[in-house]
Scaffold this motif. Structure first.
Motif, PDB file in Angstrom:
ATOM      1  N   TRP A  31       0.831  -1.197   0.000  1.00  0.00           N
ATOM      2  CA  TRP A  31       0.000   0.000   0.000  1.00  0.00           C
ATOM      3  C   TRP A  31       0.875   1.259   0.000  1.00  0.00           C
ATOM      4  N   VAL A  32       0.405   2.280  -0.712  1.00  0.00           N
ATOM      5  CA  VAL A  32       0.951   3.631  -0.574  1.00  0.00           C
ATOM      6  C   VAL A  32      -0.155   4.468   0.054  1.00  0.00           C
ATOM      7  N   LEU A  33       0.149   5.104   1.180  1.00  0.00           N
ATOM      8  CA  LEU A  33      -0.822   6.004   1.811  1.00  0.00           C
ATOM      9  C   LEU A  33      -0.441   7.445   1.491  1.00  0.00           C
ATOM     10  N   TYR A  34      -1.249   8.093   0.681  1.00  0.00           N
ATOM     11  CA  TYR A  34      -1.039   9.521   0.404  1.00  0.00           C
ATOM     12  C   TYR A  34      -1.807  10.316   1.453  1.00  0.00           C
ATOM     13  N   CYS A  35      -1.072  11.074   2.268  1.00  0.00           N
ATOM     14  CA  CYS A  35      -1.691  11.866   3.342  1.00  0.00           C
ATOM     15  C   CYS A  35      -1.676  13.326   2.894  1.00  0.00           C
ATOM     16  N   ASP A  36      -2.768  13.759   2.302  1.00  0.00           N
ATOM     17  CA  ASP A  36      -2.845  15.125   1.784  1.00  0.00           C
ATOM     18  C   ASP A  36      -3.442  16.043   2.837  1.00  0.00           C
ATOM     19  N   ILE A  37      -2.621  17.000   3.270  1.00  0.00           N
ATOM     20  CA  ILE A  37      -3.013  17.914   4.343  1.00  0.00           C
ATOM     21  C   ILE A  37      -3.135  19.313   3.742  1.00  0.00           C
ATOM     22  N   MET A  38      -4.309  19.907   3.900  1.00  0.00           N
ATOM     23  CA  MET A  38      -4.515  21.248   3.338  1.00  0.00           C
ATOM     24  C   MET A  38      -4.966  22.218   4.422  1.00  0.00           C
ATOM     25  N   CYS A  39      -4.343  23.382   4.424  1.00  0.00           N
ATOM     26  CA  CYS A  39      -4.736  24.424   5.377  1.00  0.00           C
ATOM     27  C   CYS A  39      -5.849  25.258   4.746  1.00  0.00           C
ATOM     28  N   LEU A  40      -6.970  25.382   5.464  1.00  0.00           N
ATOM     29  CA  LEU A  40      -8.110  26.158   4.965  1.00  0.00           C
ATOM     30  C   LEU A  40      -8.115  27.568   5.533  1.00  0.00           C
ATOM     31  N   ASP A  41      -7.485  27.746   6.693  1.00  0.00           N
ATOM     32  CA  ASP A  41      -7.425  29.069   7.327  1.00  0.00           C
ATOM     33  C   ASP A  41      -6.138  29.097   8.159  1.00  0.00           C
ATOM     34  N   TYR A  42      -5.228  30.028   7.824  1.00  0.00           N
ATOM     35  CA  TYR A  42      -3.927  30.057   8.504  1.00  0.00           C
ATOM     36  C   TYR A  42      -3.888  31.183   9.534  1.00  0.00           C
ATOM     37  N   ASP A  43      -3.776  30.803  10.805  1.00  0.00           N
ATOM     38  CA  ASP A  43      -3.559  31.805  11.850  1.00  0.00           C
ATOM     39  C   ASP A  43      -2.532  31.275  12.851  1.00  0.00           C
ATOM     40  N   GLY A  44      -1.387  30.837  12.318  1.00  0.00           N
ATOM     41  CA  GLY A  44      -0.291  30.390  13.177  1.00  0.00           C
ATOM     42  C   GLY A  44      -0.409  28.933  13.598  1.00  0.00           C
ATOM     43  N   ASN A  45       0.707  28.401  14.085  1.00  0.00           N
ATOM     44  CA  ASN A  45       0.787  27.044  14.639  1.00  0.00           C
ATOM     45  C   ASN A  45       0.276  25.977  13.666  1.00  0.00           C
ATOM     46  N   LEU A  46       0.804  26.016  12.460  1.00  0.00           N
ATOM     47  CA  LEU A  46       0.417  25.056  11.421  1.00  0.00           C
ATOM     48  C   LEU A  46       0.796  23.623  11.796  1.00  0.00           C
ATOM     49  N   LEU A  47       2.007  23.437  12.358  1.00  0.00           N
ATOM     50  CA  LEU A  47       2.527  22.078  12.574  1.00  0.00           C
ATOM     51  C   LEU A  47       1.686  21.282  13.571  1.00  0.00           C
ATOM     52  N   ASP A  48       1.253  21.930  14.659  1.00  0.00           N
ATOM     53  CA  ASP A  48       0.415  21.216  15.645  1.00  0.00           C
ATOM     54  C   ASP A  48      -0.861  20.709  14.984  1.00  0.00           C
ATOM     55  N   ALA A  49      -1.482  21.587  14.192  1.00  0.00           N
ATOM     56  CA  ALA A  49      -2.740  21.224  13.533  1.00  0.00           C
ATOM     57  C   ALA A  49      -2.519  20.087  12.533  1.00  0.00           C
ATOM     58  N   CYS A  50      -1.399  20.139  11.795  1.00  0.00           N
ATOM     59  CA  CYS A  50      -1.100  19.088  10.805  1.00  0.00           C
ATOM     60  C   CYS A  50      -0.950  17.718  11.472  1.00  0.00           C
ATOM     61  N   ILE A  51      -0.242  17.662  12.604  1.00  0.00           N
ATOM     62  CA  ILE A  51      -0.007  16.370  13.263  1.00  0.00           C
ATOM     63  C   ILE A  51      -1.306  15.816  13.854  1.00  0.00           C
ATOM     64  N   ILE A  52      -2.148  16.692  14.435  1.00  0.00           N
ATOM     65  CA  ILE A  52      -3.424  16.214  14.994  1.00  0.00           C
ATOM     66  C   ILE A  52      -4.302  15.650  13.880  1.00  0.00           C
ATOM     67  N   THR A  53      -4.411  16.401  12.779  1.00  0.00           N
ATOM     68  CA  THR A  53      -5.318  15.970  11.704  1.00  0.00           C
ATOM     69  C   THR A  53      -4.786  14.706  11.014  1.00  0.00           C
ATOM     70  N   LEU A  54      -3.458  14.582  10.921  1.00  0.00           N
ATOM     71  CA  LEU A  54      -2.865  13.363  10.345  1.00  0.00           C
ATOM     72  C   LEU A  54      -3.179  12.145  11.221  1.00  0.00           C
ATOM     73  N   LEU A  55      -2.925  12.276  12.533  1.00  0.00           N
ATOM     74  CA  LEU A  55      -3.158  11.154  13.455  1.00  0.00           C
ATOM     75  C   LEU A  55      -4.632  10.738  13.459  1.00  0.00           C
TER      76      LEU A  55
END
Length: 261
Positions: A117-141
């Motif tokens: 399997w290849v898992l493509y994890c596409d993460i898109m920011c819809l509204d940017y107001d700082g602290n992108l990385l925390d949000a990316c890891i939560i939504t990925l998990l």
């Protein structure tokens, strides 16, 4: 701002913005999640494809994260190829996936040297107001925990893959990494979960990723002023507490989603 122990939005220095989570909202994806930390809004969709394992890792599948910061999420981002911040975020996510062993890539192998399997994890920011990385890891998990893959076998006679869409199972999540980001103004003033404005004013940014066993999985500090070992330890301790809070949130949302089915 920081001297009164109060920030422009009224938060204390060590206080995160309200964090909300929604899972399974993209029906066309194998798994999905949307997270909001204050105004920062990020969505993740997991798409799975069958592929040939690489010759140097014949018993492993692939996890391919990609972070997209489109112009719609903030006027700071331009149309065109991914900018530096999006590339840095994608690389950070890839590093966290590898260092935390969130999913064992061996679990994604269907038959050695033949199919994975290849898992493509596409993460898109819809509204940017700082602290992108925390949000990316939560939504990925959360999206990985929501994802289900169909059963696949290789037919011995035809040597072709057979996919059983009616038999789906969840991925085995082996680690629960959670990121906590801090903005450093000087060695005495460090704030948690910075907004875009606070990020632009601070002298250094730091992201600590911990797992459910309180182990440090990754530390990301792109330049800026240095930090004493004591302050760094304070940040890691705060990250450990944040991991528990977010793990509870993800479990609660998954339970309520399953109950409403």
């Amino acid at each position: 701002m920081a001297k009164e122990n109060c920030r422009p939005d009224g938060r204390e220095l060590g206080e995160f913005r309200p964090t909300t989570l929604n899972i399974g909202s993209i029906n066309t994806a194998e798994g999905s999640a949307l997270v909001k930390i204050g105004n920062t809004t990020v969505i993740c969709g997991i798409k799975a494809e069958l592929a040939l394992p690489s010759s140097d890792a014949p018993d492993k599948g692939y996890i391919v994260p990609n972070v997209d910061l489109p112009p719609l999420c903030s006027s700071r981002f331009r149309p065109g190829p991914p900018g530096e911040q999006a590339q840095t975020a994608s690389q950070f996510i890839a590093d966290v996936i590898d260092s935390s062993n969130i999913i064992k890539k061996e679990d994604l192998c269907i038959e050695k040297s033949k199919l994975c399997w290849v898992l493509y994890c596409d993460i898109m920011c819809l509204d940017y107001d700082g602290n992108l990385l925390d949000a990316c890891i939560i939504t990925l998990l959360a999206a990985l925990k929501n994802a289900q893959l169909p059963k696949v076998t290789i037919n011995k006679e035809t040597d072709l893959a057979e996919v059983e869409l009616q038999h789906k199972r969840h991925l085995q999540i082996r680690c629960h990494p959670v990121a906590s980001s801090f903005a450093v103004f000087d060695d005495t003033v460090i704030i948690v979960d910075p907004t875009a404005e606070e990020e632009s004013l601070c002298r250094a940014l730091l992201t600590a990723v911990t797992d459910e066993d309180d182990q440090l999985c990754a530390l990301h500090k792109p330049g800026g002023i240095s930090l004493s070992a004591e302050k760094l330890q304070d940040c890691i301790s705060r990250a450990v507490t944040r991991n528990r809070e977010i793990s509870k949130l993800i479990d609660k949302v998954i339970q309520s989603t399953e109950m409403s089915k």
